[in-house]
Design a protein around this motif. Structure first.
Motif, PDB file in Angstrom:
ATOM      1  N   LYS A 192     -18.816 -34.506  39.354  1.00  0.00           N
ATOM      2  CA  LYS A 192     -18.342 -34.533  37.964  1.00  0.00           C
ATOM      3  C   LYS A 192     -17.896 -33.160  37.469  1.00  0.00           C
ATOM      4  CE  LYS A 192     -22.851 -33.864  35.692  1.00  0.00           C
ATOM      5  NZ  LYS A 192     -22.502 -32.558  35.093  1.00  0.00           N
ATOM      6  N   ASP A 193     -18.347 -32.087  38.132  1.00  0.00           N
ATOM      7  CA  ASP A 193     -18.033 -30.737  37.672  1.00  0.00           C
ATOM      8  C   ASP A 193     -16.778 -30.140  38.298  1.00  0.00           C
ATOM      9  OD1 ASP A 193     -20.277 -30.316  35.878  1.00  0.00           O
ATOM     10  OD2 ASP A 193     -21.530 -30.354  37.677  1.00  0.00           O
ATOM     11  N   ASN A 194     -16.267 -30.740  39.380  1.00  0.00           N
ATOM     12  CA  ASN A 194     -15.066 -30.171  39.999  1.00  0.00           C
ATOM     13  C   ASN A 194     -13.917 -31.164  40.113  1.00  0.00           C
ATOM     14  OD1 ASN A 194     -15.656 -31.847  42.164  1.00  0.00           O
ATOM     15  ND2 ASN A 194     -16.276 -30.201  43.547  1.00  0.00           N
ATOM     16  N   ILE A 195     -14.117 -32.378  39.616  1.00  0.00           N
ATOM     17  CA  ILE A 195     -13.094 -33.402  39.812  1.00  0.00           C
ATOM     18  C   ILE A 195     -11.853 -33.163  38.950  1.00  0.00           C
ATOM     19  CG2 ILE A 195     -14.081 -34.996  38.118  1.00  0.00           C
ATOM     20  CD1 ILE A 195     -12.316 -35.822  41.444  1.00  0.00           C
ATOM     21  N   THR A 196     -12.020 -32.627  37.750  1.00  0.00           N
ATOM     22  CA  THR A 196     -10.863 -32.485  36.870  1.00  0.00           C
ATOM     23  C   THR A 196      -9.861 -31.463  37.399  1.00  0.00           C
ATOM     24  OG1 THR A 196     -12.054 -30.869  35.511  1.00  0.00           O
ATOM     25  CG2 THR A 196     -12.135 -33.172  34.818  1.00  0.00           C
ATOM     26  N   GLU A 197     -10.330 -30.462  38.142  1.00  0.00           N
ATOM     27  CA  GLU A 197      -9.404 -29.451  38.665  1.00  0.00           C
ATOM     28  C   GLU A 197      -8.814 -29.818  40.017  1.00  0.00           C
ATOM     29  OE1 GLU A 197     -12.183 -25.932  40.323  1.00  0.00           O
ATOM     30  OE2 GLU A 197     -12.790 -26.742  38.373  1.00  0.00           O
ATOM     31  N   LEU A 198      -9.189 -30.983  40.554  1.00  0.00           N
ATOM     32  CA  LEU A 198      -8.653 -31.406  41.846  1.00  0.00           C
ATOM     33  C   LEU A 198      -7.131 -31.469  41.841  1.00  0.00           C
ATOM     34  CD1 LEU A 198      -9.325 -32.467  44.727  1.00  0.00           C
ATOM     35  CD2 LEU A 198      -9.281 -34.779  43.736  1.00  0.00           C
ATOM     36  N   SER A 199      -6.555 -31.785  40.694  1.00  0.00           N
ATOM     37  CA  SER A 199      -5.096 -31.903  40.582  1.00  0.00           C
ATOM     38  C   SER A 199      -4.379 -30.614  40.970  1.00  0.00           C
ATOM     39  CB  SER A 199      -4.703 -32.285  39.161  1.00  0.00           C
ATOM     40  OG  SER A 199      -5.278 -33.519  38.784  1.00  0.00           O
ATOM     41  N   ALA A 200      -5.068 -29.483  40.865  1.00  0.00           N
ATOM     42  CA  ALA A 200      -4.450 -28.191  41.175  1.00  0.00           C
ATOM     43  C   ALA A 200      -4.534 -27.838  42.661  1.00  0.00           C
ATOM     44  CB  ALA A 200      -5.115 -27.090  40.351  1.00  0.00           C
ATOM     45  N   LEU A 201      -5.204 -28.662  43.450  1.00  0.00           N
ATOM     46  CA  LEU A 201      -5.377 -28.348  44.870  1.00  0.00           C
ATOM     47  C   LEU A 201      -4.055 -28.232  45.639  1.00  0.00           C
ATOM     48  CD1 LEU A 201      -7.332 -27.834  47.210  1.00  0.00           C
ATOM     49  CD2 LEU A 201      -7.423 -30.310  47.578  1.00  0.00           C
ATOM     50  N   PRO A 202      -3.109 -29.152  45.461  1.00  0.00           N
ATOM     51  CA  PRO A 202      -1.837 -29.011  46.197  1.00  0.00           C
ATOM     52  C   PRO A 202      -1.136 -27.683  45.932  1.00  0.00           C
ATOM     53  CG  PRO A 202      -2.024 -31.210  45.270  1.00  0.00           C
ATOM     54  CD  PRO A 202      -3.148 -30.406  44.684  1.00  0.00           C
ATOM     55  N   ASP A 203      -1.202 -27.186  44.709  1.00  0.00           N
ATOM     56  CA  ASP A 203      -0.571 -25.910  44.388  1.00  0.00           C
ATOM     57  C   ASP A 203      -1.309 -24.739  45.039  1.00  0.00           C
ATOM     58  OD1 ASP A 203       1.396 -27.101  42.749  1.00  0.00           O
ATOM     59  OD2 ASP A 203      -0.003 -27.161  41.071  1.00  0.00           O
ATOM     60  N   LEU A 204      -2.633 -24.835  45.085  1.00  0.00           N
ATOM     61  CA  LEU A 204      -3.428 -23.762  45.678  1.00  0.00           C
ATOM     62  C   LEU A 204      -3.110 -23.577  47.160  1.00  0.00           C
ATOM     63  CD1 LEU A 204      -5.852 -21.725  45.642  1.00  0.00           C
ATOM     64  CD2 LEU A 204      -7.299 -23.683  46.255  1.00  0.00           C
ATOM     65  N   ILE A 205      -2.942 -24.666  47.894  1.00  0.00           N
ATOM     66  CA  ILE A 205      -2.856 -24.563  49.366  1.00  0.00           C
ATOM     67  C   ILE A 205      -1.430 -24.685  49.909  1.00  0.00           C
ATOM     68  CG2 ILE A 205      -5.195 -25.461  49.580  1.00  0.00           C
ATOM     69  CD1 ILE A 205      -4.011 -28.130  50.436  1.00  0.00           C
ATOM     70  N   ARG A 206      -0.443 -24.803  49.057  1.00  0.00           N
ATOM     71  CA  ARG A 206       0.906 -25.097  49.546  1.00  0.00           C
ATOM     72  C   ARG A 206       1.489 -24.004  50.433  1.00  0.00           C
ATOM     73  NH1 ARG A 206       4.028 -24.755  43.722  1.00  0.00           N
ATOM     74  NH2 ARG A 206       3.628 -22.532  43.286  1.00  0.00           N
ATOM     75  N   ASP A 207       1.036 -22.750  50.279  1.00  0.00           N
ATOM     76  CA  ASP A 207       1.583 -21.650  51.072  1.00  0.00           C
ATOM     77  C   ASP A 207       0.744 -21.338  52.318  1.00  0.00           C
ATOM     78  OD1 ASP A 207       3.697 -21.264  49.296  1.00  0.00           O
ATOM     79  OD2 ASP A 207       2.497 -19.942  48.019  1.00  0.00           O
ATOM     80  N   TYR A 208      -0.279 -22.167  52.574  1.00  0.00           N
ATOM     81  CA  TYR A 208      -1.166 -21.917  53.707  1.00  0.00           C
ATOM     82  C   TYR A 208      -1.059 -23.042  54.740  1.00  0.00           C
ATOM     83  CZ  TYR A 208      -3.086 -18.479  50.483  1.00  0.00           C
ATOM     84  OH  TYR A 208      -3.222 -17.419  49.614  1.00  0.00           O
TER      85      TYR A 208
END
Length: 340
Positions: A192-208
């Motif tokens: 419940k504490d990290n689910i809302t920011e999951l949407s930002a994961l694709p942006d975080l890892i796109r260059d790796y």
């Protein structure tokens, strides 16, 4: 001819039943034919540099019982007795393998020596330096699995107590610089504490060079500082956050493992009997404590001797054809691996 005839007759019966019986039948057949079918999972050291809230290493009393480090001789003996039958070798299960980097490299080398098809290392990445990474890749590492339980620095460091966001990003940068990086999988345990920011994961890892993302709903795997194991917060935002994130990742070519909404709602149920049996006959865990009372010490016992002593062939044959696939009521916890 005898075994081929028996396999064919059993296959016809099993095909009418399907499901877990087919899996057990494939194991039974592989065992009879002398083929690889087990996974070997090793903690070379029972220690961790972090105290992640969702992990049993956050429980002081339990952590005190975990101690020991494999020696080179231990690794050699485990390898001789199990690796010839392994389809997969995973180094790092619950503890942090990079606290024993020499044994990590030794195990990778032994995996290559015994021709294990797939070798992976699981790490939180905070001590996995660029030098260790290069040495592991040179030794023959196929996959690096990284724990990531927050997309923002604040969440990451809060849930993974003792971790530094900058160290994790530094490892991703090191992977990016490799000419031939291993496959890289991110394990993200959703709560419940990290689910809302999951949407930002694709942006975080796109260059790796991330090849796989595994989204795991939180489960109770022991005593831990984190105590909210409810699926409701995840199910409430499944359509709004989880499913769109999965789609975005897949459009970039990343493989995603994530239970669908229905499966996520039942992850806390005990496994059925045949599923539990399949796990027992294919999952072999080793650690510095793999020699205590009631534990098979694969430093001294060969895999074939073990299967003969436990009558594995007969046990599988009986389960495939005769046993009911009831709920495993004796199980105190869910399966070690979510069935995605």
């Amino acid at each position: 001819m005898k075994w081929n005839s028996l396999l064919q007759k059993t296959a016809r019966k099993v095909s009418r039943k399907g499901g877990e019986r087919l899996k057990l039948f494939s194991v039974w057949g592989a065992h009879l034919m002398g083929q690889r079918y087990i996974g070997v999972f090793i903690d070379p050291i029972l220690a961790c540099n972090l105290r992640c809230q969702m992990c049993y290493f956050s429980d002081h009393a339990y952590r005190a019982t975990l101690q020991g480090r494999l020696t080179a001789e231990d690794c050699d003996q485990f390898a001789a007795n199990l690796f010839p039958y392994a389809l997969r070798l995973q180094i790092g299960c619950g503890a942090e393998p990079s606290l024993a980097p020499d044994m990590v490299i030794r195990l990778i080398q032994l995996g290559r020596q015994y021709k294990v098809p797939f070798i992976s290392v699981v790490t939180n990445g905070n001590l996995f330096t660029s030098d260790i990474l290069q040495e592991a890749v040179t030794a023959g590492l196929n996959e690096l699995i990284l724990s990531l339980h927050g997309v923002r620095k604040e969440t990451y460091e809060s849930l993974m107590v003792g971790a530094k966001w900058e160290r994790f990003i530094s490892l991703l940068e090191s992977l990016k610089k490799l000419n031939n990086p291993p496959a890289v999988r991110l394990n993200y345990t959703m709560n419940k504490d990290n689910i809302t920011e999951l949407s930002a994961l694709p942006d975080l890892i796109r260059d790796y060079p991330i090849t796989t993302v595994q989204l795991r709903p939180i489960q109770k795997i022991g005593e831990s500082a984190y105590q909210d194991f409810s699926m409701k917060p995840l199910l409430d935002v499944y359509d709004e956050i989880i499913e769109p994130t999965v789609r975005r990742l897949r459009t970039t070519g990343i493989e995603v493992f994530c239970p669908d909404k229905k499966k996520m709602s039942v992850t806390a149920t005990p496994p059925r009997h045949l599923a539990k049996l399949f796990e027992e006959v294919t999952y072999y865990y080793l650690s510095p404590q793999s020699n205590g009372p009631g534990i098979v010490d694969f430093r001294k016992v060969s895999f074939l001797d073990y299967t003969r002593k436990t009558h594995l062939t007969k046990k599988l044959f009986h389960a495939i054809l005769l046993e009911k696939n009831t709920l495993s009521v004796k199980a105190l916890h869910t399966t070690k691996k979510l069935n995605y």
